[in-house]
Write a protein that holds these residues in place. Structure first.
Motif, PDB file in Angstrom:
ATOM      1  N   CYS A   1       0.825  -1.220   0.000  1.00  0.00           N
ATOM      2  CA  CYS A   1       0.000   0.000   0.000  1.00  0.00           C
ATOM      3  C   CYS A   1       0.852   1.258   0.000  1.00  0.00           C
ATOM      4  CB  CYS A   1      -0.913  -0.005   1.222  1.00  0.00           C
ATOM      5  SG  CYS A   1      -1.968  -1.468   1.347  1.00  0.00           S
ATOM      6  N   LYS A   2       2.108   1.148  -0.400  1.00  0.00           N
ATOM      7  CA  LYS A   2       3.042   2.264  -0.265  1.00  0.00           C
ATOM      8  C   LYS A   2       2.928   3.290  -1.384  1.00  0.00           C
ATOM      9  CE  LYS A   2       7.468   1.620  -0.629  1.00  0.00           C
ATOM     10  NZ  LYS A   2       8.795   1.023  -0.460  1.00  0.00           N
ATOM     11  N   VAL A   3       2.235   2.963  -2.471  1.00  0.00           N
ATOM     12  CA  VAL A   3       2.159   3.906  -3.585  1.00  0.00           C
ATOM     13  C   VAL A   3       1.467   5.196  -3.150  1.00  0.00           C
ATOM     14  CG1 VAL A   3       1.394   4.246  -5.959  1.00  0.00           C
ATOM     15  CG2 VAL A   3       2.078   1.965  -5.192  1.00  0.00           C
ATOM     16  N   ILE A   4       0.377   5.072  -2.412  1.00  0.00           N
ATOM     17  CA  ILE A   4      -0.370   6.258  -1.978  1.00  0.00           C
ATOM     18  C   ILE A   4       0.463   7.133  -1.041  1.00  0.00           C
ATOM     19  CG2 ILE A   4      -2.427   7.057  -0.749  1.00  0.00           C
ATOM     20  CD1 ILE A   4      -3.876   4.588  -1.796  1.00  0.00           C
ATOM     21  N   PRO A   5       1.130   6.578   0.013  1.00  0.00           N
ATOM     22  CA  PRO A   5       1.987   7.424   0.846  1.00  0.00           C
ATOM     23  C   PRO A   5       3.106   8.112   0.072  1.00  0.00           C
ATOM     24  CG  PRO A   5       1.556   5.354   1.969  1.00  0.00           C
ATOM     25  CD  PRO A   5       0.994   5.225   0.592  1.00  0.00           C
ATOM     26  N   VAL A   6       3.671   7.435  -0.925  1.00  0.00           N
ATOM     27  CA  VAL A   6       4.740   8.044  -1.725  1.00  0.00           C
ATOM     28  C   VAL A   6       4.198   9.239  -2.512  1.00  0.00           C
ATOM     29  CG1 VAL A   6       6.254   7.675  -3.719  1.00  0.00           C
ATOM     30  CG2 VAL A   6       6.191   5.997  -1.876  1.00  0.00           C
ATOM     31  N   MET A   7       3.012   9.122  -3.053  1.00  0.00           N
ATOM     32  CA  MET A   7       2.418  10.241  -3.790  1.00  0.00           C
ATOM     33  C   MET A   7       2.120  11.413  -2.850  1.00  0.00           C
ATOM     34  SD  MET A   7      -0.099   8.170  -6.425  1.00  0.00           S
ATOM     35  CE  MET A   7      -0.633   9.643  -7.277  1.00  0.00           C
ATOM     36  N   LEU A   8       1.585  11.112  -1.673  1.00  0.00           N
ATOM     37  CA  LEU A   8       1.298  12.171  -0.700  1.00  0.00           C
ATOM     38  C   LEU A   8       2.595  12.848  -0.244  1.00  0.00           C
ATOM     39  CD1 LEU A   8      -1.444  10.420   1.469  1.00  0.00           C
ATOM     40  CD2 LEU A   8      -1.755  12.133  -0.323  1.00  0.00           C
TER      41      LEU A   8
ATOM     42  N   VAL B   1      -4.936   4.550 -10.172  1.00  0.00           N
ATOM     43  CA  VAL B   1      -4.001   3.432 -10.293  1.00  0.00           C
ATOM     44  C   VAL B   1      -3.413   3.068  -8.924  1.00  0.00           C
ATOM     45  CG1 VAL B   1      -1.734   2.767 -11.193  1.00  0.00           C
ATOM     46  CG2 VAL B   1      -3.418   3.802 -12.712  1.00  0.00           C
ATOM     47  N   ALA B   2      -3.053   4.067  -8.136  1.00  0.00           N
ATOM     48  CA  ALA B   2      -2.485   3.814  -6.806  1.00  0.00           C
ATOM     49  C   ALA B   2      -3.475   3.065  -5.923  1.00  0.00           C
ATOM     50  CB  ALA B   2      -2.079   5.129  -6.145  1.00  0.00           C
ATOM     51  N   VAL B   3      -4.726   3.472  -5.948  1.00  0.00           N
ATOM     52  CA  VAL B   3      -5.748   2.793  -5.143  1.00  0.00           C
ATOM     53  C   VAL B   3      -5.970   1.368  -5.640  1.00  0.00           C
ATOM     54  CG1 VAL B   3      -8.186   2.791  -4.505  1.00  0.00           C
ATOM     55  CG2 VAL B   3      -6.901   4.931  -4.470  1.00  0.00           C
ATOM     56  N   LEU B   4      -6.045   1.189  -6.969  1.00  0.00           N
ATOM     57  CA  LEU B   4      -6.262  -0.149  -7.519  1.00  0.00           C
ATOM     58  C   LEU B   4      -5.116  -1.098  -7.173  1.00  0.00           C
ATOM     59  CD1 LEU B   4      -7.701   0.646 -11.078  1.00  0.00           C
ATOM     60  CD2 LEU B   4      -8.932  -0.234  -9.091  1.00  0.00           C
ATOM     61  N   ILE B   5      -3.882  -0.611  -7.239  1.00  0.00           N
ATOM     62  CA  ILE B   5      -2.731  -1.441  -6.891  1.00  0.00           C
ATOM     63  C   ILE B   5      -2.789  -1.838  -5.424  1.00  0.00           C
ATOM     64  CG2 ILE B   5      -0.229  -1.394  -6.546  1.00  0.00           C
ATOM     65  CD1 ILE B   5       0.002   0.193  -9.124  1.00  0.00           C
ATOM     66  N   SER B   6      -3.106  -0.895  -4.558  1.00  0.00           N
ATOM     67  CA  SER B   6      -3.171  -1.187  -3.124  1.00  0.00           C
ATOM     68  C   SER B   6      -4.279  -2.194  -2.824  1.00  0.00           C
ATOM     69  CB  SER B   6      -3.406   0.106  -2.338  1.00  0.00           C
ATOM     70  OG  SER B   6      -2.353   1.020  -2.543  1.00  0.00           O
ATOM     71  N   VAL B   7      -5.467  -1.979  -3.409  1.00  0.00           N
ATOM     72  CA  VAL B   7      -6.580  -2.899  -3.186  1.00  0.00           C
ATOM     73  C   VAL B   7      -6.246  -4.285  -3.740  1.00  0.00           C
ATOM     74  CG1 VAL B   7      -8.986  -3.392  -3.787  1.00  0.00           C
ATOM     75  CG2 VAL B   7      -8.313  -1.083  -3.108  1.00  0.00           C
ATOM     76  N   GLY B   8      -5.632  -4.313  -4.935  1.00  0.00           N
ATOM     77  CA  GLY B   8      -5.272  -5.593  -5.534  1.00  0.00           C
ATOM     78  C   GLY B   8      -4.291  -6.381  -4.691  1.00  0.00           C
TER      79      GLY B   8
ATOM     80  N   SER C   1       8.766   6.393   2.399  1.00  0.00           N
ATOM     81  CA  SER C   1       8.127   7.305   1.446  1.00  0.00           C
ATOM     82  C   SER C   1       8.890   8.618   1.362  1.00  0.00           C
ATOM     83  CB  SER C   1       6.674   7.561   1.865  1.00  0.00           C
ATOM     84  OG  SER C   1       5.923   6.371   1.858  1.00  0.00           O
ATOM     85  N   PHE C   2       9.328   9.121   2.509  1.00  0.00           N
ATOM     86  CA  PHE C   2      10.104  10.361   2.506  1.00  0.00           C
ATOM     87  C   PHE C   2      11.429  10.164   1.777  1.00  0.00           C
ATOM     88  CE2 PHE C   2      13.439  13.057   4.205  1.00  0.00           C
ATOM     89  CZ  PHE C   2      12.878  14.322   4.082  1.00  0.00           C
ATOM     90  N   THR C   3      12.078   9.019   1.992  1.00  0.00           N
ATOM     91  CA  THR C   3      13.389   8.772   1.387  1.00  0.00           C
ATOM     92  C   THR C   3      13.338   8.894  -0.125  1.00  0.00           C
ATOM     93  OG1 THR C   3      14.047   7.295   3.207  1.00  0.00           O
ATOM     94  CG2 THR C   3      15.261   7.093   1.132  1.00  0.00           C
ATOM     95  N   SER C   4      12.437   8.164  -0.774  1.00  0.00           N
ATOM     96  CA  SER C   4      12.381   8.194  -2.240  1.00  0.00           C
ATOM     97  C   SER C   4      11.928   9.556  -2.760  1.00  0.00           C
ATOM     98  CB  SER C   4      11.447   7.088  -2.752  1.00  0.00           C
ATOM     99  OG  SER C   4      10.149   7.224  -2.199  1.00  0.00           O
ATOM    100  N   SER C   5      11.005  10.212  -2.033  1.00  0.00           N
ATOM    101  CA  SER C   5      10.534  11.530  -2.475  1.00  0.00           C
ATOM    102  C   SER C   5      11.645  12.571  -2.363  1.00  0.00           C
ATOM    103  CB  SER C   5       9.322  11.957  -1.644  1.00  0.00           C
ATOM    104  OG  SER C   5       8.242  11.077  -1.830  1.00  0.00           O
ATOM    105  N   TRP C   6      12.405  12.532  -1.272  1.00  0.00           N
ATOM    106  CA  TRP C   6      13.503  13.489  -1.107  1.00  0.00           C
ATOM    107  C   TRP C   6      14.600  13.247  -2.134  1.00  0.00           C
ATOM    108  CZ3 TRP C   6      13.961  17.895   1.593  1.00  0.00           C
ATOM    109  CH2 TRP C   6      15.235  18.457   1.694  1.00  0.00           C
ATOM    110  N   GLN C   7      14.910  11.977  -2.391  1.00  0.00           N
ATOM    111  CA  GLN C   7      15.922  11.671  -3.396  1.00  0.00           C
ATOM    112  C   GLN C   7      15.492  12.169  -4.772  1.00  0.00           C
ATOM    113  OE1 GLN C   7      16.132   7.467  -2.729  1.00  0.00           O
ATOM    114  NE2 GLN C   7      17.789   7.622  -1.257  1.00  0.00           N
TER     115      GLN C   7
END
Length: 425
Positions: free
Chosen positions: A223-230, A247-254, A288-294
């Motif tokens: 479920c990390k796609v949504i936190p990364v976007m936020l 897409v982020a929601v569908l991936i997390s639900v899937g 999530s912060f790590t990849s966003s900051w990078q």
């Protein structure tokens, strides 16, 4: 006069470093001698606080020096007069808006080449982190048979983080030295933020395996796609299209359907405890912060993947070494050939994976990288179930189809938006 002040503040920073180190060792000894703290379920919280005190041995003196240089406008008042200025500028100076030609973002190489590079990153990440995930679970959950027949279990998450980061630093440093590339295209302190969260997320990931099963840990990552976007909106003010949120929601639900469609009886046996939830939540925030900051650093300074790998792991080694001083694993386990081999392979796969991570974030962004890693986790779950006996039924097939359908939807929407308006029929 300003140079004299810098030397005095540097000396003060060394004194602060020694004081914090002394306090840290006192607290560490008190914790290890206290059965009450070390044996309770929430002992991880006290270990986390101890780690943060150890990290501050490096971070607090660096922060004091940075604030002092900023306050006196050191780089404006003092010209490039020597080695000290160059070292301080490499650590804390801002190069400005002008980037060297070699560091500027590259032009679009074409859809075919971009697709080939994305496929390469995907395949490399899958291979590196499938190996890494299996060995992570083995080292943290399995017993090693010693020469006298006794069983010993490894439980030092901080040591694994240090070994992984040290290996990556050596690999990146050697490659940069051979290429004779610029060592610091961006201020080094910029890498300390993502380095701290990177170390914390890695520690939480290893530590969580003491409280949750490996499939449960992977469920949280799915479920990390949504936190990364936020986090991308918060850190870099990124703007995302509506289809990207869908897409982020569908991936997390899937992924959730895939996980809970299994027959694994103990998949949720630990995750409802406060320890499991807390560690996984802290992991999600830090990662999530790590990849966003990078991604923000890549965009702002045009650094390369090797620079990111080298700088982040240099800080990570300093942080983990400070927090791990005088606290090594049992020597008998370090000399165990199987354990040593597991650590080496784990570290090499981690180093290769990190390089591909930074390359993916540099070229395609944090969200695409997170989607790739989410797909990798689905395969990792299946492989873990085969190797370690976690029983998976076909009940998660709908979830898997939903995940891959969401990825295809993202590709379709992206290509459609990339076409000229008159071609969209």
């Amino acid at each position: 006069m300003a140079s004299m002040g810098v030397w005095l503040v540097t000396f003060l920073c060394l004194v602060v470093m020694m004081l914090i180190s002394h306090v840290y060792h006192q607290l560490l000894d008190a914790y290890e001698q206290s059965a009450t703290l070390s044996d309770i379920e929430y002992s991880w919280f006290f270990r986390l606080l101890l780690n943060l005190v150890g990290y501050s041995t490096v971070l607090l003196p660096m922060f004091i020096l940075y604030k002092y240089l900023q306050k006196i406008n050191y780089f404006d008042k003092i010209s490039n007069t020597g080695y000290t200025w160059r070292v301080l500028f490499m650590c804390f100076g801002e190069p400005g808006d002008k980037l060297p030609e070699s560091a500027k973002p590259r032009k679009d190489d074409g859809a075919a080449r971009e697709g080939a590079e994305l496929a390469f990153c995907f395949t490399g990440l899958m291979a590196a982190y499938l190996v890494w995930g299996l060995l992570q679970e083995k080292i943290m959950t399995q017993n090693y048979v010693m020469s006298d027949g006794s069983l010993m279990k490894f439980n030092d998450s901080q040591f694994l983080v240090f070994v992984n980061r040290l290996t990556a630093l050596v690999v990146a440093g050697a490659r940069l030295a051979c290429s004779r590339a610029t060592l610091a295209p961006a201020p080094l302190y910029k890498f300390s933020y993502c380095s701290l969260t990177n170390v914390l997320s890695a520690w939480c990931q290893y530590e969580a395996l003491k409280y949750v099963s490996f499939p449960t840990q992977v469920l949280s990552k799915s479920c990390k796609v949504i936190p990364v976007m936020l986090m991308g909106k918060l850190v870099s003010r990124n703007k995302y299209e509506m289809y990207e949120y869908v897409v982020a929601v569908l991936i997390s639900v899937g992924m959730v359907l895939f996980m809970f469609g299994s027959r694994e009886d103990n998949i949720g046996s630990h995750v409802t405890t406060l320890s499991g939830v807390s560690l996984l939540a802290l992991y999600m925030v830090c990662d999530s912060f790590t990849s966003s900051w990078q991604g923000a650093v890549f965009s702002a300074y045009g650094v390369g993947a090797l620079h990111m790998l080298c700088a982040v792991n240099a800080f990570s080694c300093a942080l983990t070494a400070a927090a791990h001083a005088h606290h090594a694993p049992p020597l008998a386990l370090l000399h165990h050939p199987v354990f040593a081999a597991d650590c080496i392979v784990l570290s090499v796969s981690s180093a290769v994976g990190q390089l591909l991570i930074y390359r993916t974030i540099e070229r395609f962004g944090a969200v695409v990288f997170t989607i790739i890693m989410t797909l990798r986790q689905a395969v990792s779950i299946l492989l873990s179930c085969v190797v370690y006996g976690h029983h998976i039924s076909g009940g998660g097939a709908l979830g898997v189809l939903l995940v891959f359908g969401a990825v295809l939807l993202r590709l379709y929407c992206r290509q459609r938006r990339a076409r000229p308006r008159h071609d969209r029929v």
